[in-house]
Design a protein around this motif. Structure first.
Motif, PDB file in Angstrom:
ATOM      1  N   LEU A 172       0.364  -1.341   0.188  1.00 45.66           N
ATOM      2  CA  LEU A 172       0.222  -0.215   0.466  1.00 45.66           C
ATOM      3  C   LEU A 172       1.379   1.195  -0.514  1.00 45.66           C
ATOM      4  O   LEU A 172       0.770   2.172  -0.289  1.00 45.66           O
ATOM      5  N   VAL A 173       2.133   1.637   0.726  1.00 45.40           N
ATOM      6  CA  VAL A 173       2.416   2.833   0.985  1.00 45.40           C
ATOM      7  C   VAL A 173       3.531   2.640  -0.790  1.00 45.40           C
ATOM      8  O   VAL A 173       3.947   3.750  -1.304  1.00 45.40           O
ATOM      9  N   ASP A 174       4.063   1.190  -1.175  1.00 46.11           N
ATOM     10  CA  ASP A 174       4.808   1.596  -2.350  1.00 46.11           C
ATOM     11  C   ASP A 174       4.738   1.861  -3.490  1.00 46.11           C
ATOM     12  O   ASP A 174       4.219   1.402  -4.010  1.00 46.11           O
ATOM     13  N   THR A 175       4.783   2.467  -4.335  1.00 48.71           N
ATOM     14  CA  THR A 175       4.320   2.896  -5.333  1.00 48.71           C
ATOM     15  C   THR A 175       5.724   1.842  -6.664  1.00 48.71           C
ATOM     16  O   THR A 175       4.880   2.352  -7.758  1.00 48.71           O
ATOM     17  N   SER A 200       0.177 -12.912  -5.211  1.00 46.54           N
ATOM     18  CA  SER A 200      -1.974 -12.708  -6.025  1.00 46.54           C
ATOM     19  C   SER A 200      -2.362 -11.133  -5.257  1.00 46.54           C
ATOM     20  O   SER A 200      -2.535 -10.194  -5.745  1.00 46.54           O
ATOM     21  N   LEU A 201      -1.722 -11.099  -4.234  1.00 45.38           N
ATOM     22  CA  LEU A 201      -1.609 -10.112  -3.619  1.00 45.38           C
ATOM     23  C   LEU A 201      -1.162  -7.574  -4.445  1.00 45.38           C
ATOM     24  O   LEU A 201      -2.298  -7.516  -4.721  1.00 45.38           O
ATOM     25  N   TRP A 202      -0.209  -8.711  -4.761  1.00 43.69           N
ATOM     26  CA  TRP A 202       0.579  -6.985  -5.487  1.00 43.69           C
ATOM     27  C   TRP A 202      -0.501  -7.259  -6.776  1.00 43.69           C
ATOM     28  O   TRP A 202      -0.364  -6.581  -6.880  1.00 43.69           O
ATOM     29  N   LEU A 244      -3.867  -4.564 -10.622  1.00 43.63           N
ATOM     30  CA  LEU A 244      -5.604  -4.319 -10.820  1.00 43.63           C
ATOM     31  C   LEU A 244      -6.451  -3.428 -10.712  1.00 43.63           C
ATOM     32  O   LEU A 244      -7.045  -2.857 -11.310  1.00 43.63           O
ATOM     33  N   PHE A 245      -6.962  -3.307  -9.352  1.00 46.24           N
ATOM     34  CA  PHE A 245      -7.603  -3.194  -8.717  1.00 46.24           C
ATOM     35  C   PHE A 245      -8.330  -1.464  -8.031  1.00 46.24           C
ATOM     36  O   PHE A 245      -8.823  -1.173  -7.574  1.00 46.24           O
ATOM     37  N   ASN A 246      -6.515  -1.343  -7.033  1.00 40.57           N
ATOM     38  CA  ASN A 246      -6.003  -0.304  -6.985  1.00 40.57           C
ATOM     39  C   ASN A 246      -7.578  -0.240  -5.330  1.00 40.57           C
ATOM     40  O   ASN A 246      -7.604   0.811  -5.080  1.00 40.57           O
ATOM     41  N   ASP A 247      -7.742  -1.747  -4.999  1.00 40.24           N
ATOM     42  CA  ASP A 247      -8.674  -1.475  -3.701  1.00 40.24           C
ATOM     43  C   ASP A 247      -8.217  -1.657  -2.549  1.00 40.24           C
ATOM     44  O   ASP A 247      -7.839  -2.604  -2.629  1.00 40.24           O
ATOM     45  N   LYS A 248      -7.726  -0.512  -1.268  1.00 40.01           N
ATOM     46  CA  LYS A 248      -7.817  -1.368  -0.485  1.00 40.01           C
ATOM     47  C   LYS A 248      -8.271  -1.640   0.571  1.00 40.01           C
ATOM     48  O   LYS A 248      -7.651  -2.352   1.891  1.00 40.01           O
ATOM     49  N   LYS A 249      -9.482  -1.604   0.498  1.00 41.39           N
ATOM     50  CA  LYS A 249     -10.613  -2.506   1.092  1.00 41.39           C
ATOM     51  C   LYS A 249     -10.327  -3.823   0.476  1.00 41.39           C
ATOM     52  O   LYS A 249     -10.485  -4.298   1.445  1.00 41.39           O
ATOM     53  N   ARG A 250     -10.539  -3.818  -0.594  1.00 40.44           N
ATOM     54  CA  ARG A 250     -10.696  -5.321  -0.792  1.00 40.44           C
ATOM     55  C   ARG A 250      -8.616  -6.027  -0.722  1.00 40.44           C
ATOM     56  O   ARG A 250      -8.889  -7.225  -0.412  1.00 40.44           O
TER      57      ARG A 250
END
Length: 192
Positions: A96-99, A165-167, A172-178
């Motif tokens: 989530l932090v790393d670009t 899979s998490l990466w 793909l979805f850029n969905d933090k909640k998901r």
């Protein structure tokens, strides 16, 4: 008499690593490396070898960093199971932090099928991670925190391969909640 290097080897290695990370191995040229490292081509060859040698050094350096981070995360846990979960959660925080996507993951998809040296290095890193998690899961079974019916080796393999899979989900979805839901699901599979 040979000249002393007028640059810090580790600093330049990090610059090269960041360039490979950004562009990928195939798209990075020696001219790109000369420009980014701000040293001449002969100094690159003398200090790091050819492009492939330099990439392997960068990947090795990155893998050592990953393994150090995993061990540091594991040391935060009050129990073996807690340590395994902390490693997973710290990886998700990094996602989530790393670009940039994990260099090992990028390299797996770009080079693992076509470059035996990269494949072996990444396989060794994955096996080290699997051994770390397997050890934690065995200890968690001994501590009574993990079902004795679970296969610690298979569970460790599942966890480590789930990181890609998490990466992927984040890219793909850029969905933090998901991403948090997927992480919770992964942890629930371990605990069930």
């Amino acid at each position: 008499m040979p000249r002393n290097k007028a640059f810090d080897y580790q600093d330049k290695l990090k610059v090269a690593r960041d360039l490979f990370w950004k562009k990928g191995y195939q798209a990075t040229t020696m001219n790109d490396l000369v420009d980014a490292l701000a040293i001449n081509r002969s100094s690159i060859y003398d200090s790091f070898g050819n492009k492939h040698d330099l990439f392997l050094k960068c990947l090795h350096d990155y893998i050592q960093e990953i393994e150090t981070n995993y061990r540091a995360s594991a040391n935060k846990g009050a129990s073996a199971l807690d340590s395994a979960i902390i490693i997973i959660k710290d990886i998700v925080k990094n996602i989530l932090v790393d670009t940039k996507t994990c260099l090992a993951i990028n390299s797996t998809f770009e080079l693992s099928r076509i470059d035996e040296d990269v494949n072996q290095m990444l396989k060794q890193q994955a096996n080290n991670s699997i051994k770390l998690f397997e050890g934690l899961f065995l200890k968690a079974q001994q501590e009574g925190d993990l079902s004795a019916e679970k296969d610690p080796g298979l569970l460790a393999y599942f966890v480590v391969t789930s990181f890609a899979s998490l990466w992927n989900a984040d890219l793909l979805f850029n969905d933090k909640k998901r991403l948090y839901q997927l992480t919770d699901f992964l942890i629930s599979v371990i605990k069930s």
